[in-house]
Design a protein around this motif. Sequence first.
Motif, PDB file in Angstrom:
ATOM      1  N   GLY A  26       0.754  -1.291   0.148  1.00 21.86           N
ATOM      2  CA  GLY A  26      -0.053  -0.012  -0.099  1.00 21.86           C
ATOM      3  C   GLY A  26       0.832   1.401  -0.105  1.00 21.86           C
ATOM      4  N   ILE A  30       1.790  -0.318  -4.886  1.00 27.26           N
ATOM      5  CA  ILE A  30       1.864  -1.399  -5.937  1.00 27.26           C
ATOM      6  C   ILE A  30       0.374  -1.889  -6.182  1.00 27.26           C
ATOM      7  CG2 ILE A  30       2.932  -3.643  -6.225  1.00 27.26           C
ATOM      8  CD1 ILE A  30       5.065  -2.739  -4.371  1.00 27.26           C
ATOM      9  N   GLN A  31      -0.079  -1.619  -7.298  1.00 26.76           N
ATOM     10  CA  GLN A  31      -1.585  -2.159  -7.551  1.00 26.76           C
ATOM     11  C   GLN A  31      -1.513  -3.774  -7.785  1.00 26.76           C
ATOM     12  OE1 GLN A  31      -3.984   0.651  -7.820  1.00 26.76           O
ATOM     13  NE2 GLN A  31      -2.008   1.592  -6.995  1.00 26.76           N
TER      14      GLN A  31
ATOM     15  N   ASN B  56       8.411   6.191   1.200  1.00 24.51           N
ATOM     16  CA  ASN B  56       7.141   6.857   0.607  1.00 24.51           C
ATOM     17  C   ASN B  56       5.773   6.810   1.478  1.00 24.51           C
ATOM     18  OD1 ASN B  56       8.670   7.091  -1.449  1.00 24.51           O
ATOM     19  ND2 ASN B  56       7.266   6.099  -2.979  1.00 24.51           N
ATOM     20  N   ASP B  57       6.205   6.710   3.151  1.00 25.76           N
ATOM     21  CA  ASP B  57       5.212   6.863   3.923  1.00 25.76           C
ATOM     22  C   ASP B  57       4.695   8.415   3.622  1.00 25.76           C
ATOM     23  OD1 ASP B  57       5.099   4.771   5.367  1.00 25.76           O
ATOM     24  OD2 ASP B  57       6.725   4.933   6.714  1.00 25.76           O
ATOM     25  N   ASN B 467      -6.436  10.539   0.318  1.00 22.80           N
ATOM     26  CA  ASN B 467      -5.746   9.398   0.224  1.00 22.80           C
ATOM     27  C   ASN B 467      -6.840   8.010   0.131  1.00 22.80           C
ATOM     28  OD1 ASN B 467      -2.860   9.553   0.257  1.00 22.80           O
ATOM     29  ND2 ASN B 467      -3.439  10.789   2.237  1.00 22.80           N
ATOM     30  N   THR B 523      -3.591   1.636   8.441  1.00 25.12           N
ATOM     31  CA  THR B 523      -3.109   0.460   8.909  1.00 25.12           C
ATOM     32  C   THR B 523      -3.471   0.300  10.692  1.00 25.12           C
ATOM     33  OG1 THR B 523      -1.596  -1.331   9.417  1.00 25.12           O
ATOM     34  CG2 THR B 523      -0.938   0.981   8.981  1.00 25.12           C
ATOM     35  N   ASN B 549      -8.504  -1.561   7.497  1.00 19.24           N
ATOM     36  CA  ASN B 549      -7.657  -1.041   6.794  1.00 19.24           C
ATOM     37  C   ASN B 549      -8.245  -0.656   5.309  1.00 19.24           C
ATOM     38  OD1 ASN B 549      -5.372   0.085   5.690  1.00 19.24           O
ATOM     39  ND2 ASN B 549      -4.126  -1.692   6.278  1.00 19.24           N
ATOM     40  N   GLU B 552      -4.102   1.365   3.126  1.00 20.89           N
ATOM     41  CA  GLU B 552      -2.979   0.489   2.560  1.00 20.89           C
ATOM     42  C   GLU B 552      -3.591  -0.757   1.781  1.00 20.89           C
ATOM     43  OE1 GLU B 552      -2.780   2.054   5.540  1.00 20.89           O
ATOM     44  OE2 GLU B 552      -0.961   2.642   6.016  1.00 20.89           O
ATOM     45  N   HIS B 553      -4.561  -1.231   2.453  1.00 22.63           N
ATOM     46  CA  HIS B 553      -5.248  -2.548   1.802  1.00 22.63           C
ATOM     47  C   HIS B 553      -6.432  -2.272   0.542  1.00 22.63           C
ATOM     48  CE1 HIS B 553      -3.401  -5.294   5.145  1.00 22.63           C
ATOM     49  NE2 HIS B 553      -2.460  -4.332   4.923  1.00 22.63           N
ATOM     50  N   TRP B 556      -5.104   2.658  -1.780  1.00 21.22           N
ATOM     51  CA  TRP B 556      -3.688   2.716  -2.336  1.00 21.22           C
ATOM     52  C   TRP B 556      -3.500   1.693  -3.138  1.00 21.22           C
ATOM     53  CZ3 TRP B 556      -0.466   4.667   2.576  1.00 21.22           C
ATOM     54  CH2 TRP B 556      -0.565   5.838   2.669  1.00 21.22           C
ATOM     55  N   VAL B 557      -4.196   0.478  -3.183  1.00 14.30           N
ATOM     56  CA  VAL B 557      -3.733  -0.593  -4.087  1.00 14.30           C
ATOM     57  C   VAL B 557      -4.503  -0.936  -5.215  1.00 14.30           C
ATOM     58  CG1 VAL B 557      -1.980  -1.554  -2.468  1.00 14.30           C
ATOM     59  CG2 VAL B 557      -4.416  -2.186  -2.121  1.00 14.30           C
ATOM     60  N   HIS B 558      -5.833  -0.316  -5.264  1.00 11.13           N
ATOM     61  CA  HIS B 558      -6.951  -0.511  -6.284  1.00 11.13           C
ATOM     62  C   HIS B 558      -7.205   0.675  -6.774  1.00 11.13           C
ATOM     63  CE1 HIS B 558      -6.802  -4.373  -4.270  1.00 11.13           C
ATOM     64  NE2 HIS B 558      -7.346  -4.075  -3.269  1.00 11.13           N
ATOM     65  N   SER B 559      -6.920   0.811  -8.001  1.00 10.72           N
ATOM     66  CA  SER B 559      -7.166   2.136  -8.733  1.00 10.72           C
ATOM     67  C   SER B 559      -8.662   2.269  -9.364  1.00 10.72           C
ATOM     68  CB  SER B 559      -6.073   2.266  -9.960  1.00 10.72           C
ATOM     69  OG  SER B 559      -6.085   1.027 -10.738  1.00 10.72           O
ATOM     70  N   LEU B 563     -14.165  -0.746  -7.400  1.00 16.12           N
ATOM     71  CA  LEU B 563     -14.061  -2.237  -6.867  1.00 16.12           C
ATOM     72  C   LEU B 563     -13.497  -1.633  -5.559  1.00 16.12           C
ATOM     73  CD1 LEU B 563     -12.267  -4.029  -9.799  1.00 16.12           C
ATOM     74  CD2 LEU B 563     -14.459  -4.521  -8.603  1.00 16.12           C
TER      75      LEU B 563
END
Lengths: 141, 1018
Positions: A26, A30-31, B56-57, B467, B523, B549, B552-553, B556-559, B563
Amino acid sequence: MSEEFEPKIVGFLCNWCSYAGADLAGTSRIQYPANIRVIRVMCSGAVDSVYVNRALIEGADAILIGGCHLGDCHYLNGNYKARRKMVLLKNILETLGMEPERIWVKWISASEGQKFADTVKEMVEETKRLGPNPFAKRWNV
Amino acid sequence: MSANKTIGAVAVIGGGIAGVQSALDLGDMGFKVYLIEKAPAIGGIMAMLDKTFPTNDCSMCILSPKLVDCSRHQNIEILTLAEMKGVEGEAGNFTVKVHQKARFIDIDICTSCGDCEAVCPIKLPSEFEQGLVMRKAAYKYYAQAIPNAYLIDKEGVPGYRGCIDCDACTKACKAGAIDHSQKARDIELNVGAVILALGTHPFDPSIKKEFGYGRFKNVITSLEFERILSASGPFEGEILRPGDMEHPKKIAWVQCVGSRDRNIDQEFCSSMCCMYTAKEAVIAKEHESDIEPTVFFIDVRSFGKDFDRYIERAKTEHGIRYVRSRISEIYEKDCGDLQLRYEDMEGDLHEETYDMVVLSIGLCMTKDRSKILSDLGLEVNDFGFAYSHQKDPVALVRPGIFMAGSFMEPQAIPESVMQASAASAQVASLLKDSKGSLVEPRPEYPERDVSSEEARIGVFLCHCGINIGSKVDIPSVVEYTKGLDNVVYATENLYTCSEDTQKKLVDIIQEEKLNRVIVAACTPRTHEPHFKKSLAEAGLNPHLLEMTNIREHCSWVHSDGALATEKAKELVSMTVAKSRLLEPIPALKIDVDQTAMVIGGGVAGMTAALSLADQGFKTLLVEREARLGGALNSIHYTVEGIEVQELLKDLSSRAEEHENIDLHIRSNVSNITGYVGNYTVNIMKDGKESEHTIGAIIVASGIKEHIPTSHGYGKDERIVTQLRIEDELSETSSLTEGETFVFIQCVESREGLRNYCSRTCCMGALKNALKIKELNPRAEVYIIYRDLMTYGFWERYYKQAREKGVVFMQYDIDRKPDVEIGEKLTVKVWEPMLQEEIEISADHLVLSTGMDPADGNPELAKQLKVPLNQDGYFLEAHVKLKPVDFSTRGVFLAGSCHAPKFIGESIYQAQAAAARAATILSSPTLEAEPNIAVVDVDMCSGCRTCISLCPYNAIESVTEVIEGVEVTHADINEGLCQGCGTCVAACPSGAIHQRGFRDDQILAMIKALGACSLGGGS
Ligand code: FES
């Protein structure tokens, strides 16, 4: 298999390594596919076979058990115990007619965000090949 | 130290990250702390940053909990708009004079609603936003400001007037917080010690006329760019150029603006700019993938832990273009685009056009800072910064006054944090007799009994600026959540972690009679403690909190927003299912053995042990070798003025004689059991084992030089490593004229498996080069380098070496120098200017190979259950904000076992580790792990399966008589159980539960998920 099939994945991640690895995926943005739902546990050794069975019965198409690398478990050796338990469980499931490949045991450290994302990607692809979980909602336990 | 009793209070001047860290350490140790900040809020420059490298925090995300902790700490008093005006007295008993400006708004009454701002007619450029947007005269310093209150600016800024006393705000303020008659006040604080953490100033690039800053609108500073990147910044995270608010595509970064520059008397390197430049370029690309970043640089100084890998990723994965060059001029075209003129390494001139230029500005000492130094009677160094000796880097010449952070030297966050903790350790030693004398015990909040209540769940969903909210449709998740059983309240917040939201959370819990709380945000690994505190304040057992979360989960990870939103809903519904079954967990206290052990007797280990011993803690110091000193034993001289052998003698004799140090040389730690506060360690010496009990552990296992296999090493005596040449030079009294030394840097370093910089080797080469020139100025020295890592004040030795005639030649990784062995050694180097290979005929070839981690690290890491990074160095809990902590409570690290570093750096890091250990050792009890396993005696069949599985030997079989029947059942030791849950998963009778992770709770989550979506697709 229809192309629309989107596998549902349940992930049990240990707090100290794999959950942190997923966090890092996250923070590094990373996607990966949105097919996974994560349940945080303190250690992979705490993942009871019952959890996995329940998730399969509820219709999960694949299960990820994520722990620290062997030797790195925050609680000494919980991940060895998880591995042993999951080998047994896979055997049992196989005799029942379920593909054991639906259960993934992976060691992902807190610094392996990429590995976590790759694992999810790989799981989605493989599970698409396998097709939907044949047991989904078929049993009433 | 004076014979009189010292004052158990400390003044920390400066509320940036360094000051905040010192305040928290000292507050936790039991000192009264005054945190004095000139701005209207604490946070300093770190609060302005968007992200931090190399992880990159999000800067605000990691800083904000610390700021909130400061404001909530009962031992810390924050004074904002306050400036130190003088320090009188002596170590142990100072009077600090402080002038505090009027805020014109009462902090205690202000609800931070912003009504005053809305009606205020006066506009001025916002300091926090770097002047990119305007603020009002009635304003809040920044959104998450601590203290969380507005203020009224009556002074204005150059060119802009402040408040005109129109009184509109007084009428608008419903809370009645505004008081235009407030006066500035002068305060005198009686303290035992002072820590200066005033920071420095970002360099003002308008004096570098050739870059056009101030004249060309689209030339901005890197700090302005941080604000532009920030989701809470002037453009809400959209990358726009200020000239015309267009999206820039080609962006150039120009490094070393205001640093390494003789013309403006700023000859030092600012240390952090190379890395933040890479970070800004990477993040810019992440924001908008069609941006093409180019970085114009002299050297890439990626000298820190994991920095090289970051730079490599920037180049290869993100496609950032790096051009080694010197910029001669920037000029503006009609459309606002910028023309850059530069000279490359081949000596060719180029011109390129960019949409926007970011100047990577360094830090500088300002006049008012220099005045503070002279007023306090402190010496300055050749760069105008406060002078300190590398032997004790955070101590100033005036006893009782210490410093930390970039006030000391321009540097990045982790160094600042370490120095801050180091200063805390020094203060704690000085004031050890008065610790705890001025503080009151922690408030215990009465806990509401919710056992008979039905679950009333409140759900707080966080936008986290943009975010989360930019991907997850939060309002629709809120609606969805409201429809779930037992949810009686659901809301959304911009920042759930901010102080005002936390206050609101407490109120809502009480008003709505919530008995379960869910925070759907980031998180739980970092923010859970923060929210738990709020529950406690509201009278709820903190374990009635559950987090999920969705950052992060999820966001940030699903554009794909749809979804991500669906996933967020499911995560919330799972969490609600668990939450219904949550139960209060009683707080357990564990006793703390107030003693420590330090593993490793090098400079870091000795310093850490001495610091703890000076603070009054009994400390075991364990060293494998027969003599103390570790790597120091092979160092003969330094350039920075440390007499190494003298330092070594001093440290080792103090360690040997200190009444609080129990020294074990030629000894190994053979076994470690136990947990924070209660370790039992076995120390093996000459085949004999002794057993000790301690409360905290510091690892300082050191480092070793890498032995190369390339460049002819081992084939010829004239080819040696850095340490060997130092040995030789220290025994030589003269060199012959023309005797030629070639140093090759980065040998087998910063590439392949050893892809990290060892930080010290460039200086090692310079040190030896200067020694050679001292022995004979006519000896010839060539240093063949990739990037010269003379960061910070080390830059001065680079200059000295050039002045003495040392020849520097740069090489690229794909054109490494070659070596031929003959009568002379021939070193072949590619010369870019000449476009040909030149040959240097050398008498000595020195290979700078860098450092390898100590051999014993993997074994030690296993014993302690702490991680190593991929290079074999110990991995700290957080690279920025927890640089000397491990995630395992009670274990800390110091010195080069963390990463290669200089002596001075090892010293302050060791003091920092001592301070962090002291925060645990200072109190005789500590709160225990809450998530332990408990046995349901009625269900237990006494089968003993769990006993053999428990990794901590925490379970016993006991037999007792219950209601007249004799039962044999498992019994779990609450102090030993670490809460792994292994026994829970193994128990065939389902008789063991793990608090916070009970079977029924996890199964409820799975079922909830099943109800939402599982199986729906088939
Ligand atoms: S804690 Fe990660 S596997 Fe045990």
